[in-house]
Design a protein around this motif. Structure first.
Motif, mmCIF file in Angstrom:
data_model
loop_
_atom_site.group_PDB
_atom_site.id
_atom_site.type_symbol
_atom_site.label_atom_id
_atom_site.label_comp_id
_atom_site.label_asym_id
_atom_site.label_seq_id
_atom_site.Cartn_x
_atom_site.Cartn_y
_atom_site.Cartn_z
ATOM 1 N N LYS A 1 1.912 1.691 12.059
ATOM 2 C CA LYS A 1 1.382 2.975 11.602
ATOM 3 C C LYS A 1 1.164 2.964 10.091
ATOM 4 N N ARG A 2 0.327 3.933 9.647
ATOM 5 C CA ARG A 2 -0.045 4.023 8.232
ATOM 6 C C ARG A 2 0.475 5.325 7.654
ATOM 7 N N TYR A 3 0.950 5.240 6.417
ATOM 8 C CA TYR A 3 1.573 6.379 5.754
ATOM 9 C C TYR A 3 0.901 6.594 4.404
ATOM 10 N N LEU A 4 0.547 7.848 4.120
ATOM 11 C CA LEU A 4 -0.055 8.178 2.837
ATOM 12 C C LEU A 4 1.041 8.716 1.923
ATOM 13 N N LEU A 5 1.356 7.958 0.880
ATOM 14 C CA LEU A 5 2.362 8.377 -0.089
ATOM 15 C C LEU A 5 1.662 9.186 -1.188
ATOM 16 N N ARG A 6 2.054 10.450 -1.309
ATOM 17 C CA ARG A 6 1.477 11.338 -2.323
ATOM 18 C C ARG A 6 2.451 11.373 -3.509
ATOM 19 N N MET A 7 2.151 10.607 -4.541
ATOM 20 C CA MET A 7 3.073 10.408 -5.648
ATOM 21 C C MET A 7 2.767 11.315 -6.827
ATOM 22 N N VAL A 8 3.829 11.845 -7.417
ATOM 23 C CA VAL A 8 3.752 12.679 -8.611
ATOM 24 C C VAL A 8 4.797 12.175 -9.600
ATOM 25 N N ASN A 9 4.399 11.938 -10.846
ATOM 26 C CA ASN A 9 5.388 11.598 -11.874
ATOM 27 C C ASN A 9 5.711 12.855 -12.678
ATOM 28 N N ALA A 10 6.839 13.480 -12.350
ATOM 29 C CA ALA A 10 7.312 14.672 -13.061
ATOM 30 C C ALA A 10 8.376 14.318 -14.094
ATOM 31 N N VAL A 11 8.576 13.032 -14.360
ATOM 32 C CA VAL A 11 9.567 12.584 -15.348
ATOM 33 C C VAL A 11 9.162 13.106 -16.728
ATOM 34 N N MET A 12 10.143 13.397 -17.556
ATOM 35 C CA MET A 12 9.884 14.049 -18.830
ATOM 36 C C MET A 12 9.332 13.117 -19.905
ATOM 37 N N ASN A 13 9.862 11.896 -19.997
ATOM 38 C CA ASN A 13 9.539 11.076 -21.165
ATOM 39 C C ASN A 13 9.290 9.602 -20.869
ATOM 40 N N GLU A 14 9.129 9.223 -19.610
ATOM 41 C CA GLU A 14 8.926 7.808 -19.311
ATOM 42 C C GLU A 14 7.818 7.568 -18.299
ATOM 43 N N ILE A 15 7.044 6.521 -18.571
ATOM 44 C CA ILE A 15 6.099 5.956 -17.621
ATOM 45 C C ILE A 15 6.901 5.105 -16.647
ATOM 46 N N LEU A 16 6.452 4.990 -15.399
ATOM 47 C CA LEU A 16 7.219 4.271 -14.386
ATOM 48 C C LEU A 16 6.418 3.152 -13.734
ATOM 49 N N PHE A 17 7.108 2.036 -13.486
ATOM 50 C CA PHE A 17 6.672 1.038 -12.509
ATOM 51 C C PHE A 17 7.265 1.433 -11.151
ATOM 52 N N PHE A 18 6.493 1.235 -10.078
ATOM 53 C CA PHE A 18 6.969 1.545 -8.729
ATOM 54 C C PHE A 18 6.532 0.433 -7.790
ATOM 55 N N LYS A 19 7.465 0.059 -6.879
ATOM 56 C CA LYS A 19 7.176 -1.041 -5.970
ATOM 57 C C LYS A 19 8.022 -0.897 -4.710
ATOM 58 N N ILE A 20 7.520 -1.438 -3.599
ATOM 59 C CA ILE A 20 8.245 -1.447 -2.326
ATOM 60 C C ILE A 20 8.436 -2.897 -1.904
ATOM 61 N N ALA A 21 9.663 -3.262 -1.558
ATOM 62 C CA ALA A 21 9.954 -4.652 -1.165
ATOM 63 C C ALA A 21 9.128 -5.052 0.058
ATOM 64 N N ASN A 22 8.487 -6.224 -0.022
ATOM 65 C CA ASN A 22 7.776 -6.852 1.098
ATOM 66 C C ASN A 22 6.650 -5.996 1.677
ATOM 67 N N HIS A 23 6.113 -5.067 0.899
ATOM 68 C CA HIS A 23 4.993 -4.236 1.339
ATOM 69 C C HIS A 23 3.999 -4.090 0.190
ATOM 70 N N SER A 24 2.744 -4.051 0.536
ATOM 71 C CA SER A 24 1.718 -3.754 -0.460
ATOM 72 C C SER A 24 1.297 -2.296 -0.321
ATOM 73 N N LEU A 25 0.630 -1.803 -1.338
ATOM 74 C CA LEU A 25 0.112 -0.439 -1.361
ATOM 75 C C LEU A 25 -1.383 -0.484 -1.617
ATOM 76 N N THR A 26 -2.113 0.456 -1.037
ATOM 77 C CA THR A 26 -3.541 0.568 -1.308
ATOM 78 C C THR A 26 -3.801 1.920 -1.956
ATOM 79 N N VAL A 27 -4.156 1.881 -3.238
ATOM 80 C CA VAL A 27 -4.442 3.115 -3.961
ATOM 81 C C VAL A 27 -5.781 3.666 -3.495
#
Length: 546
Positions: free
Chosen positions: A201-227
């Motif tokens: 199955k396919r899952y749509l991850l709706r991501m929001v960066n609400a962090v106050m002062n940092e840019i983030l790297f994000f990754k999932i082990a053994n999975h790719s993401l399609t933006v």
């Protein structure tokens, strides 16, 4: 929506309130909306108009900004405190008219006064008017992934300490995914966010960066993401094994559950940070677990994240994002260009007793002006009713001096900025190019710059000093990404273009809260056009009082 102190179980739509939460082994009251952290997700369709009544049941003033929503001709409901409205005071209410236009996908809402957005925020999901316009196969499930932070102290105490000291703010104690730090932090194993998936199955991850002062790297082990979407607009599909998301930005990624043997896998996020400045160097996690493995005691596989200062990987990803839809306006020309430095600065401190360099107080600026937000009358009201003395109109279209911006030597007089409330007035309809030039005064950093009221095309970026003769020759005028928040690279520049067809007062600022507090912001006033539908709407009957 309700903002204020109540039980976490409260569900009165639209109330800002305080609720008790336990994180990192401690329970404390935080400001929430409807007792939720993150706050409730708002659902609408492309081109809808919704009304959101906000009740302030808290101890502090509050405003709400609808981040990435253009609010055509309606700056009255945009939200930044003392820019387009006076705050909603404790015990009062205000109904926001939220007008959607061509935005689709994921945006977000958040408080836009002091540091309230640390806990007052949530997602906005905008579905296309017709499902057939979805440029990818519908997912089996949609999942919000909201990155935020947690302090052991009241964030207003953190802010007060920060402002009083004149130095950098205290860093957070944890990042969170959907309100949970993850099991790398103490006392967080049981409440770690878990996503149960089914093979195939396919899952749509709706991501929001609400962090106050940092840019983030994000990754999932053994999975790719399609933006497939960024900042409320679709992109050409980009398959990658990691993403970069700055404060203020949103992103939609398709995740395919393709691990034949099932198992459990960490999704993880940590800071991308440049410059010699303190930051939260912890990692937040959530867990993907395949059907049949939900009760497994095995340790999930952990992803290999880029190094925290890997600028190359950060901009390789960002430079690969491309827009999907036809251009909103011609990109092969512009009518006016604004070049603005974005810098950290210092200002003198009495008896050299502040925590900045050499006892100074830290500040920030655009074109060497450290913006001073009004405190009595908001800029929109002053502009609409022609109230004098609230703001000036002399924000410069170029830096006060050209030098080697990205070098370590700079004219000493630029270290201390001018403190003023200067805006820029733009004629209706002009295609405007805005070039952000980073500098290395005090310290060189990346800057996520956000423009209210508009989406813009990121037509170019690079390292070093912007050369207006040669760099535009390498612009992407074919499929540049359409965003509302652009990352200006450390020791570099970024160029955006937008067409000024949304009349009103629109805030422009760095989405690092510390930099906004220090003055890395200004305001654009876009004048009315000649036609009725090119003119700003009149104010609602009951705006919050000052």
């Amino acid at each position: 929506m309700a903002v204020g102190p109540t039980s976490a179980a409260g569900n009165d739509v639209g109330t800002v309130e305080e609720a008790s939460y336990t994180r990192l082994c401690e329970t404390k009251a935080i400001l929430t909306v409807n007792g939720q952290f993150p706050g409730p997700t708002l659902y609408a369709r492309e081109k809808d108009t919704i009304w959101v009544k906000v009740h302030n049941n808290g101890r502090y003033n509050i405003t709400i900004h609808w981040h990435g929503v253009k609010q055509p001709r309606n700056p009255w409901s945009d939200g930044p405190e003392y820019i387009t409205q006076c705050p909603i005071q404790p015990g009062d209410s205000f109904t926001y008219k939220v007008i959607f236009s061509f935005e689709v996908g994921t945006l977000w809402w958040h408080a836009h006064n002091d540091w309230m957005r640390a806990t007052v925020h949530g997602a906005i999901v905008l579905h296309p008017r017709k499902a057939k316009y979805l440029p990818f196969s519908p997912p089996d499930q949609e999942v919000p992934i909201i990155f935020s932070e947690w302090w052991r102290e009241d964030v207003m105490e953190v802010l007060q300490e920060f402002v009083t000291s004149g130095g950098a703010p205290r860093v957070s104690d944890a990042y969170t995914i959907n309100g949970q730090p993850g099991d790398l932090y103490p006392c967080s194993s049981q409440e770690t966010f878990k996503l149960n998936v089914t093979y195939g199955k396919r899952y749509l991850l709706r991501m929001v960066n609400a962090v106050m002062n940092e840019i983030l790297f994000f990754k999932i082990a053994n999975h790719s993401l399609t933006v497939v979407a960024i900042d409320g607009s679709y992109t050409k599909p980009l398959t990658t094994d990691y993403v970069v998301i700055a404060p203020g930005q949103t992103m939609e990624c398709l995740l395919e559950a393709k691990q034949v043997g099932g198992g459990r896998y960490y999704m993880a996020a940590r800071a991308y940070q440049t410059g010699n400045i303190g930051f939260d160097n912890t990692t937040t996690t959530a867990i993907i677990q395949y059907d049949g493995d939900s009760n497994s005691s095995t340790t999930p596989l952990f992803p290999l994240l880029p190094d925290f200062n890997d600028t190359t990987m950060a901009y390789e990803f960002l430079g690969s994002l491309k827009s999907l839809k036809p251009h909103l306006f011609p990109l092969n020309r512009y009518d006016t260009r604004i070049i603005s430095t974005v810098s950290l600065n210092t200002i003198p401190c009495q008896n050299n007793s502040c925590a900045g360099p050499n006892g100074t107080r830290l500040a920030a600026s655009m074109n060497n002006i450290s913006f001073q937000i009004p405190t009595v009358v908001d800029i929109l009201e002053a502009y609409y009713y022609s109230i004098n003395g609230v703001f000036g109109t002399q924000f410069p279209t170029a830096p006060p001096l050209y030098y080697n911006f990205t070098g370590t030597d700079f004219p000493a007089f630029l270290l201390t900025p001018n403190r003023a409330t200067e805006v820029r007035v733009i004629e209706y309809g002009l295609i405007t190019e805005l070039v952000f030039q980073g500098t290395r005064m005090v310290v060189g950093l990346d800057h996520p710059m956000h423009l209210h009221g508009y989406s813009f095309y990121i037509v170019g970026w690079g390292f070093g000093n912007f050369d207006e003769n040669t760099d535009p020759l390498n612009y992407n005028l074919v499929d540049p990404p359409l965003r509302n928040t652009v990352m200006v690279p450390v020791g570099g520049w970024a160029a955006i273009r937008f067409r000024a067809v949304n009349p009103g007062v629109w805030f422009l600022h760095c989405h690092f809260e510390r930099h906004l507090t220090w003055g890395m912001d200004t305001t654009f006033i876009v004048k009315d056009g000649n036609k009725t539908k090119e003119r700003m709407l009149p104010p609602p009957r009951y705006m919050p009082r000052c």
